[in-house]
Scaffold this motif. Sequence first.
Motif, mmCIF file in Angstrom:
data_model
loop_
_atom_site.group_PDB
_atom_site.id
_atom_site.type_symbol
_atom_site.label_atom_id
_atom_site.label_comp_id
_atom_site.label_asym_id
_atom_site.label_seq_id
_atom_site.Cartn_x
_atom_site.Cartn_y
_atom_site.Cartn_z
ATOM 1 N N ASP A 197 -4.813 81.036 -12.295
ATOM 2 C CA ASP A 197 -3.830 80.738 -11.245
ATOM 3 C C ASP A 197 -4.515 79.978 -10.113
ATOM 4 O OD1 ASP A 197 -1.997 82.104 -12.740
ATOM 5 O OD2 ASP A 197 -2.029 83.919 -11.515
ATOM 6 N N GLY A 198 -3.865 78.979 -9.603
ATOM 7 C CA GLY A 198 -4.415 78.184 -8.520
ATOM 8 C C GLY A 198 -5.220 76.983 -8.982
ATOM 9 N N PRO A 221 1.065 81.487 -10.160
ATOM 10 C CA PRO A 221 1.077 82.760 -10.895
ATOM 11 C C PRO A 221 2.411 82.952 -11.622
ATOM 12 C CG PRO A 221 0.448 83.077 -8.583
ATOM 13 C CD PRO A 221 0.932 81.674 -8.705
ATOM 14 N N ALA A 222 2.362 83.724 -12.674
ATOM 15 C CA ALA A 222 3.606 84.051 -13.372
ATOM 16 C C ALA A 222 4.573 84.714 -12.408
ATOM 17 C CB ALA A 222 3.308 84.972 -14.553
ATOM 18 N N ARG A 223 5.848 84.469 -12.589
ATOM 19 C CA ARG A 223 6.846 85.100 -11.726
ATOM 20 C C ARG A 223 6.804 86.621 -11.945
ATOM 21 N NH1 ARG A 223 9.660 83.737 -16.286
ATOM 22 N NH2 ARG A 223 10.935 85.438 -17.103
ATOM 23 N N PRO A 236 -10.549 74.410 -8.719
ATOM 24 C CA PRO A 236 -10.073 75.766 -8.429
ATOM 25 C C PRO A 236 -9.348 75.821 -7.089
ATOM 26 C CG PRO A 236 -12.440 75.733 -8.931
ATOM 27 C CD PRO A 236 -12.005 74.321 -8.693
ATOM 28 N N ALA A 237 -8.594 76.869 -6.907
ATOM 29 C CA ALA A 237 -7.865 77.050 -5.655
ATOM 30 C C ALA A 237 -8.823 77.318 -4.501
ATOM 31 C CB ALA A 237 -6.899 78.222 -5.786
ATOM 32 N N GLY A 238 -8.434 76.904 -3.313
ATOM 33 C CA GLY A 238 -9.149 77.249 -2.086
ATOM 34 C C GLY A 238 -10.589 76.803 -2.076
ATOM 35 N N GLY A 239 -11.331 77.265 -1.092
ATOM 36 C CA GLY A 239 -12.743 76.952 -1.012
ATOM 37 C C GLY A 239 -12.978 75.465 -0.896
ATOM 38 N N CYS A 240 -14.234 75.084 -0.984
ATOM 39 C CA CYS A 240 -14.568 73.682 -0.816
ATOM 40 C C CYS A 240 -15.093 73.074 -2.107
ATOM 41 C CB CYS A 240 -15.595 73.521 0.305
ATOM 42 S SG CYS A 240 -16.978 74.658 0.134
#
Lengths: 368, 368
Positions: free
Chosen positions: A336-337, A364-366, A254-258
Amino acid sequence: MSGWMAAASSSWVAVDPSSHFSLHNLPYGIFSTAANPTPRPGVAIGDNVLDLSAVAQAGLFSGPVLSSSSQCFQQPTLNSFMSLGRPAWLEARHTVQRLLLHLPVGYHGRASSVVVSGTDVRRPWGQVQQAAGQAPAFLPSSQLDFELEMGCFIGTGNELGSAIPAAQAAHHIFGWVLANDWSARDIQRWEYVPLGPFNSKNFGTSISPWVVTPQALEPFARPAPPQHDPAPLPYLQQPQRSNYDVALEVAVQPAGGCAGETVVARSNLRTLYWTMPQMIAHHTAGGCNLRPGDMLATGTLSCEGPLGAGCLLEATWNGSRPVELSDGSKRTYLEDGDTVVMRGCCQGDGYRVGFGECRGTVLPARPL
Amino acid sequence: MSGWMAAASSSWVAVDPSSHFSLHNLPYGIFSTAANPTPRPGVAIGDNVLDLSAVAQAGLFSGPVLSSSSQCFQQPTLNSFMSLGRPAWLEARHTVQRLLLHLPVGYHGRASSVVVSGTDVRRPWGQVQQAAGQAPAFLPSSQLDFELEMGCFIGTGNELGSAIPAAQAAHHIFGWVLANDWSARDIQRWEYVPLGPFNSKNFGTSISPWVVTPQALEPFARPAPPQHDPAPLPYLQQPQRSNYDVALEVAVQPAGGCAGETVVARSNLRTLYWTMPQMIAHHTAGGCNLRPGDMLATGTLSCEGPLGAGCLLEATWNGSRPVELSDGSKRTYLEDGDTVVMRGCCQGDGYRVGFGECRGTVLPARPL
């Protein structure tokens, strides 16, 4: 210009040998799905159901009985089909067998949107049907998926009007890469009959950056799954069919975080039912020419086992059973991400022959 | 991929009023001559070809775009020129008109099996089901068909992840050709679910050799068929939808003997329901990138009327009502030696803007 096609192996109906619902069985039943809650007739194949109402709507019941009676599959019961009698039943069985097994089903994809590992992939917009019976809407896909595949680059091609025999096809292969055939399932479901996937797959395909040669892979050749029933037609017969023993895995981060990666799929190129030489023979059987740089992909590489599904569509049972990531979040389809990482490797005696990785992050979608 | 054209001398002569290649047309192509066999871009004028490489070498492209980019005409393909975009195309047309009165460009293949008019097409082998319920057999197609289409070449493309709005899509069109999307109906019927046509169409597509530009066709723009029910989704809505009034015909001529052609189909590009800008918007809606030289075809152009079917599948009611040729022979599908000729033309006031012809002869299937 180079083109590429992806050939889906028969793994789109891969059946566990222990399954009661082998291709020899083909039992009838009534089913519905979350996406289409209308009860309708289907045939069970392994853990899948072939939708007979869709087969009928596509005009595939073309035999003498069912061509004029296929509305029997647009019913919530089997009574209507039952009442047609044995000629109809045999015709239906033969049609289903025809659809499931005899040929390596392929489609042509887009060369322009093949990107190298590390390239972000933007969530596509497309036409989707949000509920059965509704008119479609133009929306960002909410069912973005990966497909674990491998791609094969053609080195030497063939002349238009000629064919590459299965027995010689291996000599035309320059090398192999990992491939992620990103797929938007909601768009695909709406568009795919009668001309196959289009917007649902043409927005991007990621491949690993290094082409691994057959010479490097040869020590890892293993017998391919047997093909007895039905026996392939002569033009698809290949002596000593083999695939490479390439251990494959797919991880999602997943995006971000650890949070670290979570492996969501493990498979192996060995499971490929139609070998790449057979796919090449099929592609060229009608005289179509392949050219240097053309890429053919295997189709989703699924195998047995708890993580054996090579895409989220299969892993989550069409979105009904989410998979859990290491940070506790759940996925039916990609968010997303999310970064999808595919890896593949042959393990030698004290050394490896591998493919590195095929990585892509969902943007993300445009904005419309 | 480049095409070739035999060219007559470049001496300037008046253009016959019946010529497809009037001064209003100015289509682009790739040609070579016995004296200079290097393939290079040219513009057809009547029975002549204006050599754009010579025009460029003479420094005659003096406009703001092409004065620094005229090396695009020292190429065996039009891709370079195509990729320069509409300002370059208009400048070239104006330069040619100024010099003689001429205009734009040539053709490109989108895929390996796109061939230029005059190329023979070999009957494909493939998997066919000879009777309902039977296992498939690998045989030469016995239902070889033509499809009357027109092809549209993309000049300027779009970036992966972006889309071309319907309202702007016309500006990406470089020009048009006639296209015969040869189809093997028996192979198609067997293979097309779930991934669409594959071997049934990938063995060959013929196109006419001269790309006719939107600038030449603009006087023949006519309102496209209305779209009210259902209304197109917003991304497919295009203000002032139009198609060109291109009268189309398909003739079949049997091998040998003295039988002439028989016109078996008459249609018109005007009947196109989804305009090409709408198709471009759809192709790119999910973010798929188009590139210079990509060709999009219309699909079969059928219309009303006794000869309105744009393929034999429709004309013969799926093979049940044969069409008769002028020598008395009948056709459900094409026979070996048959030549299929497509023609298309816009009729102006005392002149024509046409496409020449798209011709191909069916060769017997190769020996197994």
